[in-house]
Write a protein that holds these residues in place. Structure first.
Motif, PDB file in Angstrom:
ATOM      1  N   PRO A  42       0.802  -1.218   0.000  1.00 38.42           N
ATOM      2  CA  PRO A  42       0.000   0.000   0.000  1.00 38.42           C
ATOM      3  C   PRO A  42       0.836   1.269   0.000  1.00 38.42           C
ATOM      4  O   PRO A  42       2.016   1.244   0.367  1.00 38.42           O
ATOM      5  N   SER A  43       0.213   2.344  -0.408  1.00 40.59           N
ATOM      6  CA  SER A  43       0.842   3.651  -0.380  1.00 40.59           C
ATOM      7  C   SER A  43       1.238   3.973   1.061  1.00 40.59           C
ATOM      8  O   SER A  43       0.460   3.748   1.979  1.00 40.59           O
ATOM      9  N   GLY A  44       2.440   4.441   1.239  1.00 40.79           N
ATOM     10  CA  GLY A  44       2.901   4.813   2.582  1.00 40.79           C
ATOM     11  C   GLY A  44       3.517   3.664   3.366  1.00 40.79           C
ATOM     12  O   GLY A  44       3.919   3.831   4.515  1.00 40.79           O
ATOM     13  N   SER A  45       3.616   2.479   2.747  1.00 37.32           N
ATOM     14  CA  SER A  45       4.143   1.328   3.486  1.00 37.32           C
ATOM     15  C   SER A  45       5.668   1.317   3.567  1.00 37.32           C
ATOM     16  O   SER A  45       6.239   0.495   4.281  1.00 37.32           O
ATOM     17  N   GLY A  46       6.332   2.200   2.835  1.00 40.35           N
ATOM     18  CA  GLY A  46       7.790   2.286   2.974  1.00 40.35           C
ATOM     19  C   GLY A  46       8.582   1.782   1.781  1.00 40.35           C
ATOM     20  O   GLY A  46       9.802   1.629   1.862  1.00 40.35           O
ATOM     21  N   LYS A  47       7.924   1.582   0.645  1.00 39.55           N
ATOM     22  CA  LYS A  47       8.608   1.032  -0.523  1.00 39.55           C
ATOM     23  C   LYS A  47       9.691   1.987  -1.052  1.00 39.55           C
ATOM     24  O   LYS A  47      10.825   1.578  -1.285  1.00 39.55           O
ATOM     25  N   SER A  48       9.329   3.238  -1.236  1.00 46.38           N
ATOM     26  CA  SER A  48      10.321   4.194  -1.749  1.00 46.38           C
ATOM     27  C   SER A  48      11.426   4.418  -0.731  1.00 46.38           C
ATOM     28  O   SER A  48      12.605   4.549  -1.092  1.00 46.38           O
ATOM     29  N   THR A  49      11.048   4.449   0.530  1.00 46.93           N
ATOM     30  CA  THR A  49      12.035   4.600   1.599  1.00 46.93           C
ATOM     31  C   THR A  49      13.085   3.498   1.478  1.00 46.93           C
ATOM     32  O   THR A  49      14.294   3.744   1.554  1.00 46.93           O
ATOM     33  N   PHE A  50      12.606   2.287   1.254  1.00 42.74           N
ATOM     34  CA  PHE A  50      13.489   1.129   1.128  1.00 42.74           C
ATOM     35  C   PHE A  50      14.399   1.260  -0.103  1.00 42.74           C
ATOM     36  O   PHE A  50      15.619   1.067  -0.028  1.00 42.74           O
ATOM     37  N   THR A 198       5.990  -1.485  -7.652  1.00 43.99           N
ATOM     38  CA  THR A 198       4.852  -1.161  -8.513  1.00 43.99           C
ATOM     39  C   THR A 198       3.528  -1.324  -7.771  1.00 43.99           C
ATOM     40  O   THR A 198       3.431  -2.097  -6.816  1.00 43.99           O
ATOM     41  N   HIS A 199       2.537  -0.575  -8.207  1.00 44.77           N
ATOM     42  CA  HIS A 199       1.185  -0.757  -7.673  1.00 44.77           C
ATOM     43  C   HIS A 199       0.390  -1.687  -8.577  1.00 44.77           C
ATOM     44  O   HIS A 199      -0.743  -2.026  -8.283  1.00 44.77           O
ATOM     45  N   ASN A 200       1.004  -2.059  -9.679  1.00 44.83           N
ATOM     46  CA  ASN A 200       0.309  -2.835 -10.688  1.00 44.83           C
ATOM     47  C   ASN A 200       0.624  -4.329 -10.525  1.00 44.83           C
ATOM     48  O   ASN A 200       1.730  -4.780 -10.783  1.00 44.83           O
TER      49      ASN A 200
HETATM   50  N1  LIG Z   1      11.108  12.642   4.459  1.00 41.70           N
HETATM   51  C1  LIG Z   1      10.117  12.139   5.202  1.00 41.70           C
HETATM   52  N2  LIG Z   1       9.868  12.633   6.435  1.00 41.70           N
HETATM   53  C2  LIG Z   1       8.900  12.109   7.208  1.00 41.70           C
HETATM   54  N3  LIG Z   1       8.115  11.074   6.838  1.00 41.70           N
HETATM   55  C3  LIG Z   1       8.333  10.555   5.621  1.00 41.70           C
HETATM   56  C4  LIG Z   1       9.326  11.053   4.738  1.00 41.70           C
HETATM   57  N4  LIG Z   1       9.312  10.328   3.594  1.00 41.70           N
HETATM   58  C5  LIG Z   1       8.338   9.415   3.756  1.00 41.70           C
HETATM   59  N5  LIG Z   1       7.743   9.554   4.974  1.00 41.70           N
HETATM   60  C6  LIG Z   1       6.666   8.699   5.496  1.00 41.70           C
HETATM   61  O1  LIG Z   1       7.126   7.362   5.522  1.00 41.70           O
HETATM   62  C7  LIG Z   1       6.111   6.474   5.110  1.00 41.70           C
HETATM   63  C8  LIG Z   1       6.605   5.652   3.931  1.00 41.70           C
HETATM   64  O2  LIG Z   1       6.755   6.488   2.806  1.00 41.70           O
HETATM   65  P1  LIG Z   1       7.215   5.925   1.388  1.00 41.70           P
HETATM   66  O3  LIG Z   1       7.392   7.090   0.497  1.00 41.70           O
HETATM   67  O4  LIG Z   1       8.385   5.043   1.576  1.00 41.70           O
HETATM   68  O5  LIG Z   1       5.944   5.063   0.982  1.00 41.70           O
HETATM   69  P2  LIG Z   1       5.634   4.236  -0.346  1.00 41.70           P
HETATM   70  O6  LIG Z   1       5.364   2.829   0.064  1.00 41.70           O
HETATM   71  O7  LIG Z   1       6.691   4.479  -1.334  1.00 41.70           O
HETATM   72  O8  LIG Z   1       4.268   4.884  -0.828  1.00 41.70           O
HETATM   73  P3  LIG Z   1       3.706   5.162  -2.337  1.00 41.70           P
HETATM   74  O9  LIG Z   1       3.193   3.848  -2.823  1.00 41.70           O
HETATM   75  O10 LIG Z   1       2.621   6.154  -2.113  1.00 41.70           O
HETATM   76  O11 LIG Z   1       4.828   5.718  -3.168  1.00 41.70           O
HETATM   77  C9  LIG Z   1       4.877   7.327   4.828  1.00 41.70           C
HETATM   78  O12 LIG Z   1       4.065   7.297   5.964  1.00 41.70           O
HETATM   79  C10 LIG Z   1       5.467   8.702   4.598  1.00 41.70           C
HETATM   80  O13 LIG Z   1       4.541   9.688   4.983  1.00 41.70           O
END
Ligand SMILES: Nc1ncnc2c1ncn2[C@@H]1O[C@H](COP(=O)(O)OP(=O)(O)OP(=O)(O)O)[C@@H](O)[C@H]1O
Ligand SMILES: [Mg+2]
Length: 224
Positions: A42-50, A198-200
């Motif tokens: 899901p969106s916000g689960s941390g994928k981009s962070t990873f 991906t979301h797809n």
């Molecule tokens: N720089 C930041 N500072 C504080 N919180 C952050 C920051 N970047 C991301 N977050 C939070 O960390 C969580 C994970 O964000 P991330 O961007 O990794 O999600 P995602 O899985 O890639 O979502 P999406 O599918 O929408 O791209 C979210 O709750 C987001 O709000």
């Protein structure tokens, strides 16, 4: 198998006001040479962070990460910068081509930054992927799908051992998504480890292994 990335006990928290938000929690992961892995969640689960952590765009975390057999904590900033340029290609979700340069110039950029002689050429790459017709066009003169593919070829320019793609098919129709996935498969077949978010689901299923980000960890999704 040659391990390209090995991660154990990775945790990452963001500070928001007085609160710490734990996004990745004690996560383990590995990817080998030539392997194609997709991550959904899901969106916000941390994928981009990873992805940003693996791509050396973020170094605030705890846990151990080895890239190409080297522990990141043993490398200084300069060594990491070289590692990133030589061995990692990153495709961002949103259009990242430089508008004032042609497609070919954009694709040549990573080789130029490295300087010296990087084998191969941007034009060969464009030919190999059937895109030579857009070589001398500017980003504003090509379609969204072509932009994504050009960004991918730029990420492949230095023949990286690892290609990281954050939503490479976001905003593309089924036909163009299919083309991008074929490109990624081809890169993996040539030995590049490909890690795609991906979301797809249909796109995710094209990978060798499909993982889901949930609760700060990566869990296995049924065989694909
Ligand atoms: N720089 C930041 N500072 C504080 N919180 C952050 C920051 N970047 C991301 N977050 C939070 O960390 C969580 C994970 O964000 P991330 O961007 O990794 O999600 P995602 O899985 O890639 O979502 P999406 O599918 O929408 O791209 C979210 O709750 C987001 O709000
Ligand atoms: Mg994201």
């Amino acid at each position: 198998m040659d391990k390209i990335v090995e991660i154990s006990g990775l945790s990452k928290a963001y500070t928001q006001g007085h609160e710490q938000i734990l996004v990745l929690e004690n996560l383990d992961f590995s990817i080998s040479k030539g392997e194609f892995i997709s991550i959904v969640g899901p969106s916000g689960s941390g994928k981009s962070t990873f992805l940003n952590i693996i791509g050396l765009l973020d170094d605030v975390y705890s846990g151990e990460i080895k890239l190409f057999g080297k522990r990141l904590e043993d490398l200084d900033e300069a060594e990491k910068a070289v590692l990133r340029l030589r061995n990692i290609g990153f495709v961002f979700q949103f259009d990242s081509l430089l508008p004032e340069f042609t497609v070919l110039e954009n694709i040549e950029m990573p080789a130029r930054v490295l300087g010296g002689s990087v084998p191969g050429s941007g034009l060969d790459l464009l030919k190999r992927f059937g895109l030579e017709v857009i070589a001398h066009k500017f980003p504003m003169e090509i379609s969204g799908g072509e932009k994504q593919r050009a960004a991918m070829l730029r990420a492949l320019r230095n023949t990286p051992a690892l290609l990281i793609a954050d939503e490479p098919t976001g905003n593309l129709d089924r036909h163009n998504s299919g083309i991008i996935l074929d490109d990624l498969k081809r890169a993996a077949a040539a030995g590049t480890a490909v890690l795609m978010v991906t979301h797809n689901e249909e796109a995710a299923r094209r990978a060798d292994r499909m993982l889901r980000m949930a609760g700060g960890r990566l869990e296995k999704l049924g065989a694909v």
